[in-house]
Write a protein that holds these residues in place. Structure first.
Motif, PDB file in Angstrom:
ATOM      1  N   UNK A   1      17.356   6.713 -37.388  1.00  0.00           N
ATOM      2  CA  UNK A   1      18.637   7.422 -37.656  1.00  0.00           C
ATOM      3  C   UNK A   1      18.222   8.962 -37.656  1.00  0.00           C
ATOM      4  N   UNK A   2      19.081   9.767 -36.745  1.00  0.00           N
ATOM      5  CA  UNK A   2      18.850  11.207 -36.654  1.00  0.00           C
ATOM      6  C   UNK A   2      18.073  11.592 -35.324  1.00  0.00           C
ATOM      7  N   UNK A   3      18.196  10.409 -34.275  1.00  0.00           N
ATOM      8  CA  UNK A   3      17.565  10.975 -33.088  1.00  0.00           C
ATOM      9  C   UNK A   3      17.947  12.035 -32.382  1.00  0.00           C
ATOM     10  N   UNK A   4      19.191  12.653 -32.440  1.00  0.00           N
ATOM     11  CA  UNK A   4      19.418  13.928 -31.755  1.00  0.00           C
ATOM     12  C   UNK A   4      18.695  15.289 -32.512  1.00  0.00           C
ATOM     13  N   UNK A   5      18.449  15.402 -33.852  1.00  0.00           N
ATOM     14  CA  UNK A   5      17.685  16.089 -34.546  1.00  0.00           C
ATOM     15  C   UNK A   5      16.203  15.923 -34.006  1.00  0.00           C
ATOM     16  N   UNK A   6      15.664  14.658 -34.170  1.00  0.00           N
ATOM     17  CA  UNK A   6      14.331  14.503 -33.751  1.00  0.00           C
ATOM     18  C   UNK A   6      14.136  14.977 -32.275  1.00  0.00           C
ATOM     19  N   UNK A   7      15.043  14.809 -31.351  1.00  0.00           N
ATOM     20  CA  UNK A   7      14.845  15.255 -29.946  1.00  0.00           C
ATOM     21  C   UNK A   7      14.885  16.708 -29.991  1.00  0.00           C
TER      22      UNK A   7
END
Length: 303
Positions: free
Chosen positions: A168-174
């Motif tokens: 969950x939250x892959x865009x923020x992780x990226x």
């Protein structure tokens, strides 16, 4: 006269109150954009270290959150038990980043020459390793990257979290990972976001200030049960030598790195270790500290 005195006192207190508000704003307001602001967010804590008791109490009682009992087990047992569990990072704006733990390493302390606490040595840096099970130990490598560990039972023992599967939250992780990469680099795939200890810290914004915090009760980072109701089977876990400790002789050969077989987010696959585990030819991976803990003979010091 009394009215004038009260007014003067109020004016004298105003600068101090204003400074307090500014400091709090600097800690919590991380909504600026651009590479520099993202890098600043990575190396600083989003919230003040101590939040209100009511908020902490709420997070301690989340239905799927793992508490103190989970962390109170020998180091190698805890390293294996971590596999499949979900690490959660709650940001200042309320968004949550989640990743399934797929790779760990056990560092037993004491006789383990590859451990930061080898020989029972205590320093300002490794204090968290001697604190109660579940204490977060964050340390820098190469002066710029961070690694996240969790203390276990055993004098100076801790587990390194090596890799996660982003949930969950892959865009923020990226975005967080991009802030530490060269401009113009290709976009990272999901499996590349957290497939290494320093990448994990970058993607979840685990800053140095998380050191010595309690994973069982902290409101900003915690551990949850597996999203998959079926438990991880022993056959699914590969035991392999730890990484990056080649200079420590025989201790570099101990099979105390554990990962989920065939998982794409594992940092480094060890084919030989996988063949041995399938054939049943796996060397004993219990160290003296773990044997003593399981028999009740090891005195665990907690601070």
């Amino acid at each position: 006269m009394a009215g004038r005195k009260r007014k003067m006192l109020a004016l004298a207190a105003a600068p101090e109150q204003s400074e307090s508000v500014i400091k709090h704003s600097n800690l919590t307001d991380q909504k600026a954009t651009g590479p520099l602001s993202k890098l600043k967010e990575h190396i600083t804590c989003e919230n003040a270290p101590h939040l209100e008791t009511e908020q902490s109490h709420y997070f301690r009682n989340l239905p799927h959150r793992l508490g103190e009992d989970f962390f109170s087990q020998p180091c190698i047992s805890l390293a294996k038990a971590f596999l499949g569990k979900v690490l959660v990072r709650r940001r200042a704006d309320g968004t949550e980043l989640r990743g399934r733990i797929v790779e760990t390493e056990a560092y037993l302390g004491g006789e383990d020459k590859a451990s930061h606490s080898a020989g029972g040595k205590r320093t300002e840096r490794n204090t968290a390793m001697f604190m109660k099970p579940g204490t977060i130990y964050v340390y820098p490598i190469y002066g710029i990257y961070l690694c996240m560990n969790v203390s276990s039972e055993g004098e100076g023992a801790a587990v390194l979290l090596r890799s996660l599967e982003p949930l969950q939250g892959q865009p923020i992780m990226r975005e967080l990972r991009a802030a530490r990469r060269k401009e113009g680099s290709s976009q990272l795939k999901d499996k590349e976001l957290c497939n290494g200890p320093s990448k994990l810290c970058q993607a979840l914004n685990i800053a140095r200030c998380f050191d010595r915090r309690d994973l069982a009760s902290d409101p900003e980072v915690w551990l949850e049960t597996e999203p998959d109701p079926s438990p991880t089977k022993p056959l699914d876990i590969v035991s392999a030598p730890r990484i990056g400790i080649e200079s420590h002789g025989e201790w570099a050969k101990k099979p105390w790195r554990f990962y989920l077989r065939g998982h794409p987010c594992v940092s480094i696959v060890n084919k030989e270790a996988e063949r041995q585990s399938l054939s049943g030819n796996v060397m004993n991976d219990l160290g003296p500290s773990d044997v003593q803990s399981e028999t009740g003979q090891h005195n665990v010091k907690k601070t």
